[in-house]
Write a protein that holds these residues in place. Structure first.
Motif, PDB file in Angstrom:
ATOM      1  N   ILE A  80       0.828  -1.204   0.000  1.00  0.00           N
ATOM      2  CA  ILE A  80       0.000   0.000   0.000  1.00  0.00           C
ATOM      3  C   ILE A  80       0.864   1.256   0.000  1.00  0.00           C
ATOM      4  O   ILE A  80       0.521   2.262  -0.627  1.00  0.00           O
ATOM      5  CB  ILE A  80      -0.976  -0.012   1.192  1.00  0.00           C
ATOM      6  N   ALA A  81       2.023   1.201   0.660  1.00  0.00           N
ATOM      7  CA  ALA A  81       2.926   2.356   0.668  1.00  0.00           C
ATOM      8  C   ALA A  81       3.410   2.686  -0.741  1.00  0.00           C
ATOM      9  O   ALA A  81       3.592   3.853  -1.099  1.00  0.00           O
ATOM     10  CB  ALA A  81       4.116   2.087   1.583  1.00  0.00           C
ATOM     11  N   VAL A  82       3.616   1.660  -1.558  1.00  0.00           N
ATOM     12  CA  VAL A  82       4.022   1.877  -2.944  1.00  0.00           C
ATOM     13  C   VAL A  82       2.868   2.452  -3.750  1.00  0.00           C
ATOM     14  O   VAL A  82       3.051   3.335  -4.595  1.00  0.00           O
ATOM     15  CB  VAL A  82       4.531   0.563  -3.574  1.00  0.00           C
ATOM     16  N   GLN A  83       1.670   1.955  -3.482  1.00  0.00           N
ATOM     17  CA  GLN A  83       0.482   2.499  -4.156  1.00  0.00           C
ATOM     18  C   GLN A  83       0.357   3.996  -3.859  1.00  0.00           C
ATOM     19  O   GLN A  83       0.092   4.802  -4.759  1.00  0.00           O
ATOM     20  CB  GLN A  83      -0.777   1.756  -3.697  1.00  0.00           C
ATOM     21  N   GLN A  84       0.562   4.384  -2.609  1.00  0.00           N
ATOM     22  CA  GLN A  84       0.487   5.798  -2.236  1.00  0.00           C
ATOM     23  C   GLN A  84       1.576   6.590  -2.944  1.00  0.00           C
ATOM     24  O   GLN A  84       1.337   7.696  -3.435  1.00  0.00           O
ATOM     25  CB  GLN A  84       0.628   5.943  -0.723  1.00  0.00           C
ATOM     26  N   PHE A  85       2.773   6.021  -2.995  1.00  0.00           N
ATOM     27  CA  PHE A  85       3.898   6.694  -3.663  1.00  0.00           C
ATOM     28  C   PHE A  85       3.565   6.963  -5.121  1.00  0.00           C
ATOM     29  O   PHE A  85       3.827   8.067  -5.636  1.00  0.00           O
ATOM     30  CB  PHE A  85       5.150   5.819  -3.552  1.00  0.00           C
ATOM     31  N   MET A  86       3.008   5.974  -5.812  1.00  0.00           N
ATOM     32  CA  MET A  86       2.729   6.134  -7.235  1.00  0.00           C
ATOM     33  C   MET A  86       1.567   7.089  -7.489  1.00  0.00           C
ATOM     34  O   MET A  86       1.548   7.819  -8.483  1.00  0.00           O
ATOM     35  CB  MET A  86       2.457   4.771  -7.871  1.00  0.00           C
ATOM     36  N   VAL A  87       0.595   7.100  -6.593  1.00  0.00           N
ATOM     37  CA  VAL A  87      -0.491   8.086  -6.706  1.00  0.00           C
ATOM     38  C   VAL A  87       0.074   9.494  -6.558  1.00  0.00           C
ATOM     39  O   VAL A  87      -0.238  10.400  -7.350  1.00  0.00           O
ATOM     40  CB  VAL A  87      -1.576   7.816  -5.643  1.00  0.00           C
ATOM     41  N   ASP A  88       0.921   9.692  -5.563  1.00  0.00           N
ATOM     42  CA  ASP A  88       1.524  11.007  -5.345  1.00  0.00           C
ATOM     43  C   ASP A  88       2.415  11.411  -6.519  1.00  0.00           C
ATOM     44  O   ASP A  88       2.402  12.570  -6.961  1.00  0.00           O
ATOM     45  CB  ASP A  88       2.346  11.005  -4.053  1.00  0.00           C
ATOM     46  N   TYR A  89       3.181  10.445  -7.027  1.00  0.00           N
ATOM     47  CA  TYR A  89       4.076  10.723  -8.154  1.00  0.00           C
ATOM     48  C   TYR A  89       3.268  11.122  -9.388  1.00  0.00           C
ATOM     49  O   TYR A  89       3.587  12.113 -10.071  1.00  0.00           O
ATOM     50  CB  TYR A  89       4.921   9.490  -8.463  1.00  0.00           C
ATOM     51  N   THR A  90       2.199  10.371  -9.676  1.00  0.00           N
ATOM     52  CA  THR A  90       1.369  10.662 -10.847  1.00  0.00           C
ATOM     53  C   THR A  90       0.678  12.011 -10.699  1.00  0.00           C
ATOM     54  O   THR A  90       0.558  12.776 -11.666  1.00  0.00           O
ATOM     55  CB  THR A  90       0.331   9.550 -11.050  1.00  0.00           C
ATOM     56  N   PHE A  91       0.254  12.327  -9.489  1.00  0.00           N
ATOM     57  CA  PHE A  91      -0.371  13.627  -9.236  1.00  0.00           C
ATOM     58  C   PHE A  91       0.603  14.755  -9.579  1.00  0.00           C
ATOM     59  O   PHE A  91       0.249  15.708 -10.292  1.00  0.00           O
ATOM     60  CB  PHE A  91      -0.802  13.715  -7.769  1.00  0.00           C
ATOM     61  N   ARG A  92       1.834  14.636  -9.097  1.00  0.00           N
ATOM     62  CA  ARG A  92       2.834  15.673  -9.377  1.00  0.00           C
ATOM     63  C   ARG A  92       3.126  15.785 -10.870  1.00  0.00           C
ATOM     64  O   ARG A  92       3.286  16.892 -11.406  1.00  0.00           O
ATOM     65  CB  ARG A  92       4.129  15.384  -8.609  1.00  0.00           C
ATOM     66  N   GLU A  93       3.185  14.646 -11.549  1.00  0.00           N
ATOM     67  CA  GLU A  93       3.454  14.654 -12.983  1.00  0.00           C
ATOM     68  C   GLU A  93       2.338  15.355 -13.752  1.00  0.00           C
ATOM     69  O   GLU A  93       2.599  16.112 -14.695  1.00  0.00           O
ATOM     70  CB  GLU A  93       3.607  13.212 -13.482  1.00  0.00           C
ATOM     71  N   LEU A  94       1.099  15.109 -13.354  1.00  0.00           N
ATOM     72  CA  LEU A  94      -0.025  15.751 -14.038  1.00  0.00           C
ATOM     73  C   LEU A  94      -0.066  17.254 -13.759  1.00  0.00           C
ATOM     74  O   LEU A  94      -0.396  18.049 -14.647  1.00  0.00           O
ATOM     75  CB  LEU A  94      -1.341  15.095 -13.601  1.00  0.00           C
ATOM     76  N   VAL A  95       0.257  17.632 -12.546  1.00  0.00           N
ATOM     77  CA  VAL A  95       0.324  19.057 -12.212  1.00  0.00           C
ATOM     78  C   VAL A  95       1.335  19.752 -13.124  1.00  0.00           C
ATOM     79  O   VAL A  95       1.050  20.797 -13.728  1.00  0.00           O
ATOM     80  CB  VAL A  95       0.702  19.261 -10.733  1.00  0.00           C
ATOM     81  N   GLN A  96       2.505  19.165 -13.244  1.00  0.00           N
ATOM     82  CA  GLN A  96       3.558  19.750 -14.075  1.00  0.00           C
ATOM     83  C   GLN A  96       3.148  19.768 -15.548  1.00  0.00           C
ATOM     84  O   GLN A  96       3.382  20.758 -16.254  1.00  0.00           O
ATOM     85  CB  GLN A  96       4.854  18.961 -13.913  1.00  0.00           C
TER      86      GLN A  96
END
Length: 235
Positions: A80-96
């Protein structure tokens, strides 16, 4: 909450087992580990025992249809920690990608981007009743490689957030290359489903067996079956 998360889970306590690399080639370096995802001592190349058996069956079926071809593993078990990491990473990528900045996002912008993220990434819920599919050890992202070890063209990369990710995106195309993409996707889907898996409706690469999504998809096909999940989150 997504519809499949309403499915009851009756945990069967099967162990996670390593996927044998001598049979299934891995995508290496692992894409999420390369980004810094916190696997710790865990490995993404693990599956529940029953799921692994069915994956081996799918590989045998592939050999019958395309001698020398193999199922390649992109990702399987995901804490689940990896799932959270990838959600956060994808969020940042979309923002950029949208020319925005995290520090100045409005609440409306934040919610809009989160909706885009959750179209392709499950919510990293710690609730035992609603685990992310990959965190159960019963969901897997795969593609195919040919007898030379080269990736079989599928028309879009795994994890692409676009309509091309839908399994039947190229079904009605008259372009020869795109017709081949569809045939390759159909081959992958056929062997996996014949082995007992169900395919994610929006991702050509994602298959599951025994988790909530699997049970929900089975019940959509057979309303009288009332399938339940036997795999919950693995800590």
């Amino acid at each position: 909450m997504r519809p499949y998360q309403l499915i009851t889970i009756r945990e069967c306590n099967e162990p996670l087992l390593p996927i044998p690399p001598e049979i299934f080639p891995f995508v290496l370096p692992h894409p999420y580990e390369k980004l810094g995802a916190p696997y710790g001592e865990r490995s993404p190349f693990y599956l529940r025992e029953g799921v692994l058996k069915c994956l081996l069956t799918a590989q045998e079926m592939l050999q019958e249809k395309r001698p020398g071809w193999r199922i390649q593993i992109f990702d399987a078990y995901r804490p689940i920690a990896v799932q959270q990491f990838m959600v956060d990473y994808t969020f940042r990528e979309l923002v950029q990608a949208q020319g925005l900045f995290l520090e100045t996002l409005t609440e409306e912008q934040r919610q809009g981007i989160l909706e885009q993220v959750y179209e392709f990434w499950a919510v990293p819920s710690p609730d035992p009743a609603t685990p992310p599919p990959h965190s159960t050890g019963s969901a897997i992202d795969v593609t195919l490689v040919d007898e030379t070890g080269q990736p079989v063209p599928m028309g879009s990369p795994i994890d692409e957030m676009s309509p091309r990710s839908f399994p039947d995106h190229f079904a009605n195309s008259e372009v020869p290359d795109e017709q081949q993409f569809h045939q390759n996707r159909q081959l992958l889907s056929k062997i996996m489903v014949m082995a007992g898996f169900e395919q994610h409706p929006q991702e050509w690469w994602h298959f599951c067996l025994g988790d909530q999504m699997w049970a929900w998809l089975v019940n959509q096909k057979n309303p009288d079956m009332a399938a339940i999940a036997c795999y919950g989150a693995v800590a």
